[in-house]
Write a protein that holds these residues in place. Structure first.
Motif, PDB file in Angstrom:
ATOM      1  N   ILE A   5      34.606  46.850  37.925  1.00  0.00           N
ATOM      2  CA  ILE A   5      34.756  46.169  36.644  1.00  0.00           C
ATOM      3  C   ILE A   5      35.309  44.765  36.858  1.00  0.00           C
ATOM      4  N   GLY A   6      34.837  43.849  36.047  1.00  0.00           N
ATOM      5  CA  GLY A   6      35.320  42.482  36.105  1.00  0.00           C
ATOM      6  C   GLY A   6      35.285  41.852  34.725  1.00  0.00           C
ATOM      7  N   ASN A   7      36.136  40.877  34.530  1.00  0.00           N
ATOM      8  CA  ASN A   7      36.209  40.206  33.234  1.00  0.00           C
ATOM      9  C   ASN A   7      36.789  38.819  33.395  1.00  0.00           C
ATOM     10  N   ASP A   8      36.464  37.966  32.431  1.00  0.00           N
ATOM     11  CA  ASP A   8      37.117  36.661  32.374  1.00  0.00           C
ATOM     12  C   ASP A   8      38.234  36.726  31.331  1.00  0.00           C
ATOM     13  N   HIS A   9      38.703  35.570  30.913  1.00  0.00           N
ATOM     14  CA  HIS A   9      39.841  35.473  30.004  1.00  0.00           C
ATOM     15  C   HIS A   9      39.584  36.050  28.609  1.00  0.00           C
ATOM     16  N   THR A  34      40.489  39.469  35.653  1.00  0.00           N
ATOM     17  CA  THR A  34      41.767  38.821  35.427  1.00  0.00           C
ATOM     18  C   THR A  34      42.586  39.639  34.430  1.00  0.00           C
ATOM     19  N   ASP A  35      43.882  39.502  34.514  1.00  0.00           N
ATOM     20  CA  ASP A  35      44.773  40.201  33.592  1.00  0.00           C
ATOM     21  C   ASP A  35      45.422  39.243  32.596  1.00  0.00           C
ATOM     22  N   THR A  36      44.993  37.985  32.613  1.00  0.00           N
ATOM     23  CA  THR A  36      45.589  36.993  31.717  1.00  0.00           C
ATOM     24  C   THR A  36      44.528  36.382  30.819  1.00  0.00           C
ATOM     25  N   PHE A  37      44.999  35.665  29.813  1.00  0.00           N
ATOM     26  CA  PHE A  37      44.108  34.967  28.897  1.00  0.00           C
ATOM     27  C   PHE A  37      43.940  33.499  29.290  1.00  0.00           C
ATOM     28  N   ASP A  38      44.452  33.131  30.468  1.00  0.00           N
ATOM     29  CA  ASP A  38      44.273  31.772  30.976  1.00  0.00           C
ATOM     30  C   ASP A  38      42.805  31.576  31.339  1.00  0.00           C
ATOM     31  N   SER A  39      42.266  30.431  31.006  1.00  0.00           N
ATOM     32  CA  SER A  39      40.859  30.143  31.241  1.00  0.00           C
ATOM     33  C   SER A  39      40.497  30.287  32.721  1.00  0.00           C
TER      34      SER A  39
END
Length: 142
Positions: A5-9, A34-39
């Motif tokens: 699994i992978g995701n962006d912000h 990523t685990d953050t909402f940083d771009s």
């Protein structure tokens, strides 16, 4: 079964819910998101998931970004990958049944988390029909 699994912000909350759901069902999960909402840049997460599926380290992949399109485009550059964008449970199942998709791409900005979890279940619990659909997949160059 192993899921990469992978995701962006746009998708940390989605990923967290999906990973928890999968682990509760006994799946092994490889986390590239990523685990953050940083771009961040979605290809940095789409390519590792596609590589895991391409190399057989994972049975299926799940990618999450704002529209789902960016991660699908990145993943589909890999040999043997059929990354499919879905925004409903029915479309998620059809990507497996008719297209033998091996990566589900979820648009976080256009689905709710409970719906995304249902889409994952539909994707993983639907078998490819083969037959006339295989003939069509054979026409997609690897």
């Amino acid at each position: 079964m192993t899921i990469s699994i992978g995701n962006d912000h746009a998708g940390p909350d989605y990923k967290k819910a999906i990973v928890k759901h999968l682990e509760e069902k006994g799946f092994t999960v490889i986390n590239h998101g990523t685990d953050t909402f940083d771009s961040v840049d979605y290809p940095d997460f789409g390519h590792p998931v596609a590589t895991d599926v391409e190399q057989g380290k994972a049975d299926f992949g799940i990618l999450i970004c704002g529209s789902g399109n960016g991660v699908a485009m990145a993943a589909n550059k890999h040999k043997g990958i059929r990354a499919a964008l879905a925004w409903t449970v029915e479309i998620s199942a059809l990507t497996r049944r008719h297209n033998n998709a091996n990566i589900l791409c979820i648009p976080a900005r256009y689905t709710a988390i409970p719906q995304a979890v249902e889409m994952v279940d539909a994707f993983l619990n639907t078998d490819f029909e083969g037959g006339r659909h295989q003939n069509r997949i054979d026409k997609i160059p690897c």
